[in-house]
Design a protein around this motif. Structure first.
Motif, PDB file in Angstrom:
ATOM      1  N   PRO A 102       5.778   8.542   3.042  1.00 25.66           N
ATOM      2  CA  PRO A 102       5.560   7.099   2.863  1.00 25.66           C
ATOM      3  C   PRO A 102       6.572   6.249   3.614  1.00 25.66           C
ATOM      4  CG  PRO A 102       5.344   8.229   0.763  1.00 25.66           C
ATOM      5  CD  PRO A 102       5.846   9.240   1.741  1.00 25.66           C
ATOM      6  N   VAL A 103       7.819   6.720   3.700  1.00 25.78           N
ATOM      7  CA  VAL A 103       8.822   6.000   4.481  1.00 25.78           C
ATOM      8  C   VAL A 103       8.456   6.016   5.958  1.00 25.78           C
ATOM      9  CG1 VAL A 103      11.251   5.984   5.157  1.00 25.78           C
ATOM     10  CG2 VAL A 103      10.617   6.483   2.797  1.00 25.78           C
ATOM     11  N   SER A 104       7.974   7.148   6.441  1.00 23.03           N
ATOM     12  CA  SER A 104       7.545   7.222   7.843  1.00 23.03           C
ATOM     13  C   SER A 104       6.405   6.250   8.123  1.00 23.03           C
ATOM     14  CB  SER A 104       7.105   8.652   8.175  1.00 23.03           C
ATOM     15  OG  SER A 104       8.145   9.568   7.947  1.00 23.03           O
TER      16      SER A 104
ATOM     17  N   SER B 189       0.068   3.095   9.991  1.00 22.60           N
ATOM     18  CA  SER B 189       0.421   3.366   8.592  1.00 22.60           C
ATOM     19  C   SER B 189      -0.654   4.212   7.918  1.00 22.60           C
ATOM     20  CB  SER B 189       0.621   2.053   7.841  1.00 22.60           C
ATOM     21  OG  SER B 189      -0.545   1.252   7.892  1.00 22.60           O
ATOM     22  N   LEU B 190      -1.918   3.960   8.249  1.00 24.46           N
ATOM     23  CA  LEU B 190      -3.006   4.768   7.696  1.00 24.46           C
ATOM     24  C   LEU B 190      -2.904   6.214   8.171  1.00 24.46           C
ATOM     25  CD1 LEU B 190      -5.672   5.063   6.157  1.00 24.46           C
ATOM     26  CD2 LEU B 190      -6.856   4.229   8.198  1.00 24.46           C
ATOM     27  N   LEU B 191      -2.559   6.434   9.417  1.00 19.32           N
ATOM     28  CA  LEU B 191      -2.403   7.797   9.932  1.00 19.32           C
ATOM     29  C   LEU B 191      -1.339   8.568   9.155  1.00 19.32           C
ATOM     30  CD1 LEU B 191      -2.575   7.679  13.845  1.00 19.32           C
ATOM     31  CD2 LEU B 191      -3.863   9.165  12.344  1.00 19.32           C
ATOM     32  N   PHE B 192      -0.222   7.931   8.884  1.00 21.67           N
ATOM     33  CA  PHE B 192       0.854   8.617   8.179  1.00 21.67           C
ATOM     34  C   PHE B 192       0.501   8.893   6.721  1.00 21.67           C
ATOM     35  CE2 PHE B 192       3.892   7.595  11.589  1.00 21.67           C
ATOM     36  CZ  PHE B 192       4.590   8.787  11.609  1.00 21.67           C
ATOM     37  N   LEU B 193      -0.189   7.958   6.068  1.00 17.81           N
ATOM     38  CA  LEU B 193      -0.568   8.188   4.679  1.00 17.81           C
ATOM     39  C   LEU B 193      -1.572   9.341   4.572  1.00 17.81           C
ATOM     40  CD1 LEU B 193      -0.860   4.591   3.167  1.00 17.81           C
ATOM     41  CD2 LEU B 193       1.084   6.146   3.210  1.00 17.81           C
ATOM     42  N   CYS B 194      -2.512   9.395   5.496  1.00 20.75           N
ATOM     43  CA  CYS B 194      -3.454  10.526   5.508  1.00 20.75           C
ATOM     44  C   CYS B 194      -2.727  11.833   5.794  1.00 20.75           C
ATOM     45  CB  CYS B 194      -4.543  10.292   6.554  1.00 20.75           C
ATOM     46  SG  CYS B 194      -5.617   8.878   6.223  1.00 20.75           S
ATOM     47  N   ALA B 195      -1.792  11.791   6.728  1.00 21.59           N
ATOM     48  CA  ALA B 195      -1.042  13.001   7.062  1.00 21.59           C
ATOM     49  C   ALA B 195      -0.220  13.484   5.877  1.00 21.59           C
ATOM     50  CB  ALA B 195      -0.133  12.741   8.262  1.00 21.59           C
ATOM     51  N   GLY B 196       0.349  12.553   5.095  1.00 18.13           N
ATOM     52  CA  GLY B 196       1.138  12.951   3.940  1.00 18.13           C
ATOM     53  C   GLY B 196       0.316  13.688   2.895  1.00 18.13           C
ATOM     54  N   LEU B 197      -0.891  13.217   2.624  1.00 15.94           N
ATOM     55  CA  LEU B 197      -1.743  13.896   1.646  1.00 15.94           C
ATOM     56  C   LEU B 197      -2.193  15.263   2.159  1.00 15.94           C
ATOM     57  CD1 LEU B 197      -3.192  13.827  -1.033  1.00 15.94           C
ATOM     58  CD2 LEU B 197      -5.056  12.552   0.030  1.00 15.94           C
TER      59      LEU B 197
ATOM     60  N   MET C  42       0.822  -1.208   0.000  1.00 11.87           N
ATOM     61  CA  MET C  42       0.000   0.000   0.000  1.00 11.87           C
ATOM     62  C   MET C  42       0.861   1.265   0.000  1.00 11.87           C
ATOM     63  SD  MET C  42      -3.085  -0.968  -0.188  1.00 11.87           S
ATOM     64  CE  MET C  42      -2.829  -2.584  -0.919  1.00 11.87           C
ATOM     65  N   VAL C  43       1.989   1.221   0.665  1.00  9.08           N
ATOM     66  CA  VAL C  43       2.892   2.372   0.681  1.00  9.08           C
ATOM     67  C   VAL C  43       3.480   2.614  -0.704  1.00  9.08           C
ATOM     68  CG1 VAL C  43       5.119   3.192   1.572  1.00  9.08           C
ATOM     69  CG2 VAL C  43       3.428   2.230   3.135  1.00  9.08           C
ATOM     70  N   ILE C  44       3.837   1.549  -1.411  1.00  6.35           N
ATOM     71  CA  ILE C  44       4.384   1.706  -2.765  1.00  6.35           C
ATOM     72  C   ILE C  44       3.308   2.207  -3.724  1.00  6.35           C
ATOM     73  CG2 ILE C  44       5.244   0.365  -4.733  1.00  6.35           C
ATOM     74  CD1 ILE C  44       6.958  -1.195  -2.816  1.00  6.35           C
ATOM     75  N   LEU C  45       2.091   1.704  -3.594  1.00  2.56           N
ATOM     76  CA  LEU C  45       1.000   2.223  -4.432  1.00  2.56           C
ATOM     77  C   LEU C  45       0.752   3.700  -4.146  1.00  2.56           C
ATOM     78  CD1 LEU C  45      -1.299   1.627  -6.459  1.00  2.56           C
ATOM     79  CD2 LEU C  45      -2.741   1.029  -4.497  1.00  2.56           C
ATOM     80  N   TYR C  46       0.801   4.075  -2.896  1.00  2.00           N
ATOM     81  CA  TYR C  46       0.644   5.484  -2.503  1.00  2.00           C
ATOM     82  C   TYR C  46       1.788   6.331  -3.063  1.00  2.00           C
ATOM     83  CZ  TYR C  46       0.124   9.394   0.834  1.00  2.00           C
ATOM     84  OH  TYR C  46      -0.027  10.622   1.418  1.00  2.00           O
ATOM     85  N   SER C  47       3.010   5.787  -3.015  1.00  2.00           N
ATOM     86  CA  SER C  47       4.172   6.528  -3.507  1.00  2.00           C
ATOM     87  C   SER C  47       4.176   6.668  -5.014  1.00  2.00           C
ATOM     88  CB  SER C  47       5.465   5.827  -3.055  1.00  2.00           C
ATOM     89  OG  SER C  47       5.509   5.685  -1.657  1.00  2.00           O
ATOM     90  N   TYR C  48       3.432   5.835  -5.715  1.00  2.56           N
ATOM     91  CA  TYR C  48       3.327   5.944  -7.171  1.00  2.56           C
ATOM     92  C   TYR C  48       2.849   7.340  -7.590  1.00  2.56           C
ATOM     93  CZ  TYR C  48       1.437   5.059 -11.855  1.00  2.56           C
ATOM     94  OH  TYR C  48       1.145   5.130 -13.191  1.00  2.56           O
ATOM     95  N   ILE C  49       1.962   7.925  -6.806  1.00  2.00           N
ATOM     96  CA  ILE C  49       1.504   9.295  -7.068  1.00  2.00           C
ATOM     97  C   ILE C  49       2.286  10.292  -6.228  1.00  2.00           C
ATOM     98  CG2 ILE C  49      -0.487  10.835  -7.059  1.00  2.00           C
ATOM     99  CD1 ILE C  49      -0.631   8.616  -9.137  1.00  2.00           C
ATOM    100  N   TYR C  50       2.566   9.944  -4.980  1.00  2.14           N
ATOM    101  CA  TYR C  50       3.200  10.882  -4.053  1.00  2.14           C
ATOM    102  C   TYR C  50       4.589  11.296  -4.538  1.00  2.14           C
ATOM    103  CZ  TYR C  50       4.496  12.805   0.516  1.00  2.14           C
ATOM    104  OH  TYR C  50       4.881  13.634   1.542  1.00  2.14           O
ATOM    105  N   MET C  51       5.363  10.352  -5.092  1.00  2.00           N
ATOM    106  CA  MET C  51       6.724  10.630  -5.539  1.00  2.00           C
ATOM    107  C   MET C  51       6.818  10.801  -7.048  1.00  2.00           C
ATOM    108  SD  MET C  51       8.242  10.534  -2.608  1.00  2.00           S
ATOM    109  CE  MET C  51       9.959  10.575  -3.093  1.00  2.00           C
TER     110      MET C  51
END
Length: 561
Positions: A210-212, A303-311, A70-79
């Motif tokens: 995403p690393v966090s 992990s969900l908290l950090f992904l939401c925080a990143g967006l 899920m982190v890599i899928l998220y990073s596909y757009i984030y990075m």
């Protein structure tokens, strides 16, 4: 290049689901598999690789792989706009591989490879943005973790007396089990950032978000807890009173620090530190299964908290100040909903993932004859958790736009899909894992659900008033704010007292040894010898007859003698 993100996402998700299903099967039939592949052998020396698969390793490996996918899928757009996105992907994959090596290895030597791999790659990821702040925090991270690496090396020397590097071969009456236990606990304390090694965890927030999410949920900081779960049979041979007290101090230190913090990522990092202290406390109380249960639950909602925080951070101009979060629910409805669900799961609201493990811990504390002080510390930890979670939700839902006048709010479908999967696991994961691990809720004489609800209601109201006062009362200049919000001055102690003194010691060592008498007795003599040889070569090169005759006479006398 970005197609590789999707390819690794599919591989890791498939591996995670497969590992999770195999973990359920192994748990159902109490099954375990030990693989040992021999590369070559020379006389009595055998070079081999060993892997140990049981329900604990497979369930945790499935958790790591699913979250990393899920982190890599998220990073596909984030990075996507990053110039070195390929480097980021390879570092994340190496990070996950190092964690998997640590999980499935029964050999303390190969565990060291995964352990060191986590430390080295985390250093590369922390200073990924190549600025002054990330460099300093990266050095703090790797130097603190080197203490744990040295402890693992010393543990290798102790475990060698048992005749093997495999911890599965150890028995309770092992002669050096107490020394081995202390070394393993020291290594786990450095990796899981327990007091007095807590300062590096909030500082490591310089890494990409995403690393966090990966580090604080299921990889780096949980490696220490997982090691102690594996070595739980050795913990009975040591006096764990001091370690139990340090884990309780870590819980309180991180909880009060998060209440007074305004950095969004640092609040979530301090929340991780508090939950790690809770896991350590349960481990030293002697129940590794409940600690493992909370470890898995915590991985999903953190992990969900950090992904939401990143967006959210991206949408408010890359600022991490929670005072700029105002009224984000109107622009980011899915993200804020996932953020609130993960926060409620962190607080232990019935019947989300965090509720099941925290309910087990409460039953363990109040129904198994433990000291009342531990129960009060756990309740204080619950109160602080609800307060800082309520504070985050309040700043997110507050009716005044606190960000800049021009912002670009967006919710990409790829990023939200990864968050929705983790949201589902944050709601349903606790009950599913309780059925898998067969943790019984009926062993307690008193049902503490009502107590949990009362504590939550009281903390919710208290957190609401603290959030309101945060807008009108500025107490940053007070000593209490500096003490509690600054992690009890622990970063100052660890940096200025420890690393500053070591830096001065290394400077003096270089002055008196590196360029002092050692230099004159070694390098200076070598230069003299080399210059003499060069003069001799020059004399021979110029066909000096006397020198050649002298060498001939010396060789003649040597042959005769």
């Amino acid at each position: 290049m970005f197609s590789l993100y999707l390819l690794y996402f599919v591989y890791l998700l498939f591996g995670g689901v497969l590992s999770f299903v195999l973990g359920i099967y192994f748990n159902l039939y109490s099954y375990s598999v030990f693989f040992d592949y021999e590369f070559f052998s020379i006389n009595s020396m055998v070079v081999s690789a060993s892997f140990y698969f049981d329900d604990i390793s497979l369930l945790f490996m499935g958790c790591v792989l699913m979250i990393s996918s899920m982190v890599i899928l998220y990073s596909y757009i984030y990075m996507s706009s990053d110039v070195y996105s390929d480097r980021f992907l390879y570092l994340v994959i190496l990070f996950v591989v190092s964690m998997l090596m640590l999980i499935v290895s029964p050999n303390l030597f190969s565990i060291l490879l995964g352990w060191d791999g986590l430390g080295l790659i985390s250093y590369c990821l922390v200073f990924y943005f190549n600025n002054f702040k990330s460099y300093n925090t990266g050095m703090l991270t790797i130097l603190t973790n080197r203490v744990g690496d040295v402890a693992i090396l010393v543990a290798l020397a102790f475990i060698l007396n048992s005749g093997s590097y495999h911890y599965t071969y150890l028995v309770d009456d092992f002669l050096f089990s107490w020394a081995l236990g202390y070394m393993v606990v020291l290594a786990a304390f450095t990796k899981s950032a327990q007091v007095p090694f807590s300062s590096w965890l909030p500082a490591a927030m310089a890494a990409p978000t995403p690393v966090s999410a990966l580090v604080h949920s299921s990889t780096l900081v949980t490696a220490g807890v997982y090691m102690l779960i594996r070595f739980d049979f050795i913990l009975f041979n040591i006096n764990a009173t001091l370690f139990l007290s340090l884990s309780c101090i870590t819980m309180l230190l991180a909880g009060f620090g998060a209440i007074l913090e305004f950095d969004l990522k640092k609040i979530i990092a301090l929340s991780t530190l508090s939950q790690l202290g809770l896991m350590m406390m349960v481990l030293f109380m002697g129940d590794s299964l409940v600690s493992f249960f909370h470890l898995l639950n915590h991985a999903f909602f953190k992990s969900l908290l950090f992904l939401c925080a990143g967006l959210i951070i991206h949408c408010i101009g890359d600022s991490q100040d929670i005072r700029y979060l105002g009224y984000s629910i109107s622009y980011l409805p899915v993200t804020c909903a996932c953020f609130c669900i993960s926060s409620l799961s962190l607080c232990g609201v019935p019947y989300m993932a965090g509720f099941y493990s925290k309910h087990c811990i409460m039953n363990l504390l109040f129904s198994s004859g433990w000291d009342l002080f531990l129960g009060l510390v756990f309740l204080a930890s619950m109160v602080t958790t609800v307060i800082y979670s309520m504070r985050l939700v309040y700043y997110c839902f507050y009716g005044c736009v606190g960000s800049f006048s021009m912002n670009c709010y967006f919710e990409d479908s790829v990023m939200t899909s990864s968050m929705l999967f983790l949201c589902f696991m944050s709601v349903m994961g606790g009950s599913v894992l309780q059925w898998i691990l067969l943790i019984d809720f009926t062993f307690s004489l008193v049902d503490f659900s009502l107590l949990t609800l009362l504590v939550f209601a009281f903390s919710f109201i208290l957190g609401y008033f603290i959030s309101i006062l945060g807008f009108t009362y500025n107490s940053e200049s007070s000593f209490l704010f500096s003490f509690l919000g600054g992690m009890w001055f622990l970063p100052s102690f660890s940096v200025y007292f420890l690393y500053h003194s070591l830096l001065s010691l290394s400077k003096d060592s270089n002055k008196y040894y590196g360029v002092g008498w050692s230099e004159s007795s070694t390098s200076g003599k070598i230069i003299t010898i080399v210059s003499t040889i060069s003069l001799l070569e020059k004399a021979l090169y110029n066909n000096n007859i006397s020198v050649m005759l002298m060498l001939f006479l010396m060789m003649f006398f040597v042959i005769i003698i």
